[in-house]
Write an enzyme that holds these catalytic residues in place. Sequence first.
Site, short mmCIF file in Angstrom:
data_model
loop_
_atom_site.label_atom_id
_atom_site.label_comp_id
_atom_site.label_asym_id
_atom_site.label_seq_id
_atom_site.Cartn_x
_atom_site.Cartn_y
_atom_site.Cartn_z
CG ASN A 78 77.89 -62.81 -47.27
OD1 ASN A 78 78.75 -62.00 -47.61
ND2 ASN A 78 76.72 -62.90 -47.88
CE LYS B 10 73.93 -60.56 -46.08
NZ LYS B 10 72.61 -60.85 -46.56
CG HIS C 249 74.80 -64.16 -51.54
ND1 HIS C 249 73.73 -63.30 -51.47
CD2 HIS C 249 74.98 -64.64 -50.28
CE1 HIS C 249 73.29 -63.26 -50.21
NE2 HIS C 249 74.03 -64.07 -49.47
CD GLU D 215 72.28 -60.13 -50.06
OE1 GLU D 215 73.49 -59.86 -49.99
OE2 GLU D 215 71.58 -60.38 -49.05
CD GLU E 263 73.00 -68.10 -48.10
OE1 GLU E 263 73.37 -67.93 -46.95
OE2 GLU E 263 73.15 -67.26 -48.99
N GLY F 279 68.15 -62.34 -44.50
CA GLY F 279 68.01 -60.98 -43.97
C GLY F 279 66.59 -60.62 -43.57
CB SER G 223 67.19 -65.39 -40.59
OG SER G 223 66.84 -64.33 -41.48
C1 PEP Z 1 73.66 -64.41 -46.27
O1 PEP Z 1 73.96 -63.27 -46.56
O2 PEP Z 1 74.20 -65.35 -46.88
C2 PEP Z 1 72.67 -64.65 -45.22
C3 PEP Z 1 72.28 -65.87 -44.98
O3 PEP Z 1 72.19 -63.53 -44.56
P1 PEP Z 1 71.34 -63.53 -43.17
O4 PEP Z 1 72.03 -64.48 -42.21
O5 PEP Z 1 71.40 -62.10 -42.71
O6 PEP Z 1 69.97 -63.98 -43.50
#
Ligand code: PEP
Length: 233
Positions: free
Chosen positions: A6, A8, A90, A92, A157, A163, A193
Site C-alpha cells: 500500500n 498511500k 483502510h 486511514e 491491521e 506506521g 509495520s
Molecule cells: C498500511 O498502510 O496498510 C500499513 C500496514 O502501513 P505500515 O506497514 O507502514 O505500518
Amino acid sequence: MLIAGNWKMYKGPAETAEFCEALRDSDVDDVDVVVCPPYVSLATAVQLLAGTEIGVAAQNVHWEEAGAYTGEISARMLRELGVYGTIVGHSERRQYFGETDETTAKRARAALDAGLFVIACVGETEQEREGGETEAVLRRQVTALGAADENLVVAYEPVWAIGTGKTATPELAQEAHALIKSLLDVPVLYGGSVKPDNAAELLAQPDVDGALVGGASLEIESFTEICRAATPS
Ligand code: PEP
C-alpha cells in the site's frame, strides 16, 4: 501467500515507473504480489506490469458506477484501466475521511460485483485494545462485510501498529486472524509495520495468509525482501 504494497499518498507516475521496472526485473515470482499506487499512477503501473503475475490495485473505490460524486472513482473505471483490485476500509480512510463499516461494506460489494479483487481492512485502535474491546470491534467490522467471496480477502491491521514501528506479536496476530476466519471464511493478511526483519515470523503463523505492507513497500529492496520471506522454500 499474498504480499500487497500500500503506497498511500506516495509515488506519482515517474516514481511508479521506476519502481515497477525494478519489480518486474526482480525474482519475486513464487508469491502473489500486488502493488497499490495512488489513482494517478495506476495506469503507469498497469502498463509496466502487463504480462507479469504482479497485480495492480487501487486504494479505494466508490460504490456507484457513475454520478455526481466529486473526487470519487468507480469500480467500472478501475476495470477499464486494467486494474485488478482495490483496498477498502483502510484505517486511514476510517480515521481521516469518515469511512464507516457501512461505507466500507458498500465499497467492497460494488468492487466484488464489478469483478475486482478486494482487500478489506479491519483492526482495533490502541484505546480499543486497552479497553478489552478488540474482539467486539473485529466482530463488528468483519460481520459488516457480509458474505465471503472468492475475490475477497481481509487485512487485519491493528491501528496502533500502522506506521508506528510497533508490530503485533506473531501470537497476537494469529489470535486475531483465527477469530476473523471463524467469522468469515476468507484469507487474512496481516498489516502493521511489517518489515524485512519481522515478516518471516509473522508469515509463519498458521492463519496468516500474507501481508499488507505500507512503509516498507515503498523501497524496492525492503519490499522484495518481504516477498522473498513469503516465498515457499
Ligand atoms: C498500511 O498502510 O496498510 C500499513 C500496514 O502501513 P505500515 O506497514 O507502514 O505500518
